[in-house]
Design a protein around this motif. Structure first.
Motif, PDB file in Angstrom:
ATOM      1  N   ALA A 167       3.494  -5.969   7.957  1.00 47.13           N
ATOM      2  CA  ALA A 167       2.259  -6.475   8.784  1.00 47.13           C
ATOM      3  C   ALA A 167       2.455  -7.865   9.359  1.00 47.13           C
ATOM      4  O   ALA A 167       2.310  -8.270  10.410  1.00 47.13           O
ATOM      5  CB  ALA A 167       0.869  -6.460   8.248  1.00 47.13           C
ATOM      6  N   LYS A 171       4.514  -4.842   0.152  1.00 44.83           N
ATOM      7  CA  LYS A 171       5.255  -4.372   0.978  1.00 44.83           C
ATOM      8  C   LYS A 171       4.345  -4.206   2.316  1.00 44.83           C
ATOM      9  O   LYS A 171       5.069  -4.588   3.364  1.00 44.83           O
ATOM     10  CB  LYS A 171       5.332  -2.839   0.368  1.00 44.83           C
ATOM     11  CG  LYS A 171       6.787  -2.420   1.085  1.00 44.83           C
ATOM     12  CD  LYS A 171       7.185  -1.335   0.348  1.00 44.83           C
ATOM     13  CE  LYS A 171       7.916  -0.020   1.062  1.00 44.83           C
ATOM     14  NZ  LYS A 171       8.357   1.006   0.206  1.00 44.83           N
ATOM     15  N   THR A 172       3.254  -3.827   2.277  1.00 43.75           N
ATOM     16  CA  THR A 172       2.251  -3.748   3.515  1.00 43.75           C
ATOM     17  C   THR A 172       2.235  -4.904   4.015  1.00 43.75           C
ATOM     18  O   THR A 172       2.300  -5.029   5.196  1.00 43.75           O
ATOM     19  CB  THR A 172       0.914  -3.083   3.043  1.00 43.75           C
ATOM     20  OG1 THR A 172       1.240  -1.955   2.382  1.00 43.75           O
ATOM     21  CG2 THR A 172       0.112  -2.683   4.268  1.00 43.75           C
ATOM     22  N   ARG A 173       1.787  -5.762   3.254  1.00 42.15           N
ATOM     23  CA  ARG A 173       1.411  -7.269   3.961  1.00 42.15           C
ATOM     24  C   ARG A 173       2.631  -7.636   4.374  1.00 42.15           C
ATOM     25  O   ARG A 173       2.557  -8.361   5.778  1.00 42.15           O
ATOM     26  CB  ARG A 173       1.289  -7.935   2.691  1.00 42.15           C
ATOM     27  CG  ARG A 173       0.636  -9.556   3.200  1.00 42.15           C
ATOM     28  CD  ARG A 173       0.745 -10.481   2.054  1.00 42.15           C
ATOM     29  NE  ARG A 173       2.213 -10.618   1.603  1.00 42.15           N
ATOM     30  CZ  ARG A 173       3.324 -11.551   2.474  1.00 42.15           C
ATOM     31  NH1 ARG A 173       2.782 -11.966   3.485  1.00 42.15           N
ATOM     32  NH2 ARG A 173       4.452 -11.583   2.162  1.00 42.15           N
ATOM     33  N   ASP A 203       2.886  -2.368  -3.785  1.00 42.79           N
ATOM     34  CA  ASP A 203       2.581  -1.791  -2.774  1.00 42.79           C
ATOM     35  C   ASP A 203       1.869  -2.563  -1.663  1.00 42.79           C
ATOM     36  O   ASP A 203       2.294  -2.527  -0.414  1.00 42.79           O
ATOM     37  CB  ASP A 203       1.688  -0.448  -2.825  1.00 42.79           C
ATOM     38  CG  ASP A 203       2.368   0.527  -3.471  1.00 42.79           C
ATOM     39  OD1 ASP A 203       3.574   0.738  -3.617  1.00 42.79           O
ATOM     40  OD2 ASP A 203       1.629   1.820  -3.942  1.00 42.79           O
ATOM     41  N   TRP A 204       0.948  -3.331  -1.912  1.00 38.81           N
ATOM     42  CA  TRP A 204       0.241  -4.362  -1.091  1.00 38.81           C
ATOM     43  C   TRP A 204       1.328  -5.246  -0.522  1.00 38.81           C
ATOM     44  O   TRP A 204       1.339  -5.626   0.650  1.00 38.81           O
ATOM     45  CB  TRP A 204      -1.037  -4.872  -1.807  1.00 38.81           C
ATOM     46  CG  TRP A 204      -1.312  -6.098  -1.011  1.00 38.81           C
ATOM     47  CD1 TRP A 204      -1.253  -7.380  -1.325  1.00 38.81           C
ATOM     48  CD2 TRP A 204      -1.937  -6.215   0.486  1.00 38.81           C
ATOM     49  NE1 TRP A 204      -1.672  -8.234  -0.225  1.00 38.81           N
ATOM     50  CE2 TRP A 204      -2.071  -7.452   0.750  1.00 38.81           C
ATOM     51  CE3 TRP A 204      -2.051  -5.289   1.208  1.00 38.81           C
ATOM     52  CZ2 TRP A 204      -2.635  -7.923   1.788  1.00 38.81           C
ATOM     53  CZ3 TRP A 204      -2.604  -5.560   2.424  1.00 38.81           C
ATOM     54  CH2 TRP A 204      -2.761  -7.013   3.056  1.00 38.81           C
ATOM     55  N   LEU A 211      -0.281   1.116   9.213  1.00 34.45           N
ATOM     56  CA  LEU A 211      -0.379   0.798   7.799  1.00 34.45           C
ATOM     57  C   LEU A 211      -1.680   1.154   7.173  1.00 34.45           C
ATOM     58  O   LEU A 211      -2.797   1.060   7.557  1.00 34.45           O
ATOM     59  CB  LEU A 211       0.085  -0.645   7.452  1.00 34.45           C
ATOM     60  CG  LEU A 211       1.512  -1.140   7.888  1.00 34.45           C
ATOM     61  CD1 LEU A 211       1.532  -2.677   8.079  1.00 34.45           C
ATOM     62  CD2 LEU A 211       2.494  -0.479   7.183  1.00 34.45           C
ATOM     63  N   THR A 212      -1.701   1.423   5.632  1.00 39.43           N
ATOM     64  CA  THR A 212      -2.864   1.866   4.878  1.00 39.43           C
ATOM     65  C   THR A 212      -3.202   0.434   4.247  1.00 39.43           C
ATOM     66  O   THR A 212      -2.602   0.031   3.410  1.00 39.43           O
ATOM     67  CB  THR A 212      -2.547   2.777   3.841  1.00 39.43           C
ATOM     68  OG1 THR A 212      -1.940   4.017   4.376  1.00 39.43           O
ATOM     69  CG2 THR A 212      -3.775   3.544   3.279  1.00 39.43           C
ATOM     70  N   PHE A 213      -4.512   0.037   4.701  1.00 41.69           N
ATOM     71  CA  PHE A 213      -4.952  -1.111   4.075  1.00 41.69           C
ATOM     72  C   PHE A 213      -6.146  -0.814   3.189  1.00 41.69           C
ATOM     73  O   PHE A 213      -6.879  -0.272   3.517  1.00 41.69           O
ATOM     74  CB  PHE A 213      -5.640  -2.190   5.190  1.00 41.69           C
ATOM     75  CG  PHE A 213      -4.515  -3.119   6.071  1.00 41.69           C
ATOM     76  CD1 PHE A 213      -3.700  -2.553   6.887  1.00 41.69           C
ATOM     77  CD2 PHE A 213      -4.643  -4.505   5.705  1.00 41.69           C
ATOM     78  CE1 PHE A 213      -2.487  -3.413   7.224  1.00 41.69           C
ATOM     79  CE2 PHE A 213      -3.333  -5.158   6.295  1.00 41.69           C
ATOM     80  CZ  PHE A 213      -2.440  -4.752   7.126  1.00 41.69           C
TER      81      PHE A 213
END
Lengths: 142, 169
Positions: free
Chosen positions: A31, A26-28, A23-24, A60-62
């Protein structure tokens, strides 16, 4: 039996860690790409593309321990905007970042960034106001 | 209300400035109104006292002296004017205002003290140094720094410095 239980626990923990990591990552990755778009848009003076792309990062959820990355994004993009004397957009980016960060350290860092923008704008009074707010926040005062 | 009208006309009555009709009306009211009668008697007493005072004979020779005194009194110095009690009222008011303003300033000091300004200046310097040390900007002789750009896709594992979302692997 106890060996089986330990094995099961390890399996559950490692799966959760893997899911979290995925998940992280993907977010990273999103971003990272968005940050590049924002920086390029600023460099090419395509200011209408700056805030919408920046907002995609802020949406995005950080996790709390990665919140400083949002601060860095806001600082980098606003600094570049300040160099181009686009102070209103620099303020907007920092304001958007302030809305999404949760811990006081991040908020204080962003308020200091607003103070820097105001100072470069020549609004020393406002700069001092934001800087004082940031210091109070760091000291844990309301 | 009626008494007030009559008492206001008492001085005119004493000075003989009223018409016979008005005088008759006032005298009729005074005879029937104890408070107006008391007022009239008090005024009448004052008039009789004034009549007892010997009149000073006016000497035309003293007029230039009086005129000279009147002229010089208006151009007297500041310290002479201080003797005039009316001057102390505005002086007292200004003093009180200054006192209040001073106490307020002491209670609520200026928002942006020199200490805050110094702290902000040192923060600005620290921030600049931090950005240089992290490789985010390069200082130039012209003053404006160059923003270092890294493409995260060129080398995903090398943790490019210019992007805060760089891979941590």
């Amino acid at each position: 039996m106890s060996r089986l239980a330990s094995l099961f626990t390890i399996l559950v923990v490692s799966t959760a860690w893997l899911v979290g990591q995925t998940d992280w990552e993907k977010t990273r990755s999103i971003a990272e790409a968005q940050h590049e778009i924002v920086m390029l848009a600023i460099k090419n003076k395509q200011y209408d593309k700056v805030l919408p792309n920046s907002k995609k990062i802020f949406a995005l959820t950080f996790p709390a321990n990665r919140e400083h990355l949002l601060v860095d994004h806001a600082k980098l993009s606003s600094s570049l905007l300040v160099e181009q004397a686009n102070y209103p957009l620099a303020h907007q980016i920092v304001d958007e970042a302030i809305k999404v960060v949760h811990n006081n350290k991040s908020k204080a860092a962003l308020l200091k960034e607003k103070a820097v923008i105001c100072s470069r704008e020549g609004h020393d009074g406002d700069a001092m106001k934001f800087f004082e707010q940031a210091v109070k926040l760091e000291e844990g005062k309301p | 209300m009626e008494c007030r009208i009559y008492t206001e006309s008492l001085t005119a009555l004493m000075d003989g400035e009223l018409t016979p009709k008005e005088e008759t009306a006032i005298r009729t009211h005074i005879s029937g109104c104890p408070s107006c009668r008391a007022e009239f008697e008090s005024l009448d007493y004052s008039y009789r006292l004034v009549d007892q005072i010997d009149q000073i004979e006016f000497q035309p020779a003293s007029w230039p002296q009086i005129q000279a005194r009147l002229t010089t009194s208006s151009s007297r110095g500041f310290f002479s004017k201080l003797k005039f009690p009316g001057l102390w009222i505005p002086i007292g008011a200004v003093g009180a205002l200054l006192l209040v303003a001073t106490s307020l300033m002491m209670q609520f000091p200026e928002d942006h003290t020199d200490q805050t300004r110094q702290a902000f200046q040192s923060y600005m310097q620290e921030r600049q140094q931090e950005m240089i040390s992290r490789g985010l900007i390069q200082p130039t002789d012209r003053g404006n720094p160059i923003f270092v750009h890294y493409n995260p896709f060129a080398d995903a594992t090398a943790r490019p410095k210019g992007n805060p979302f760089r891979s941590e692997r």
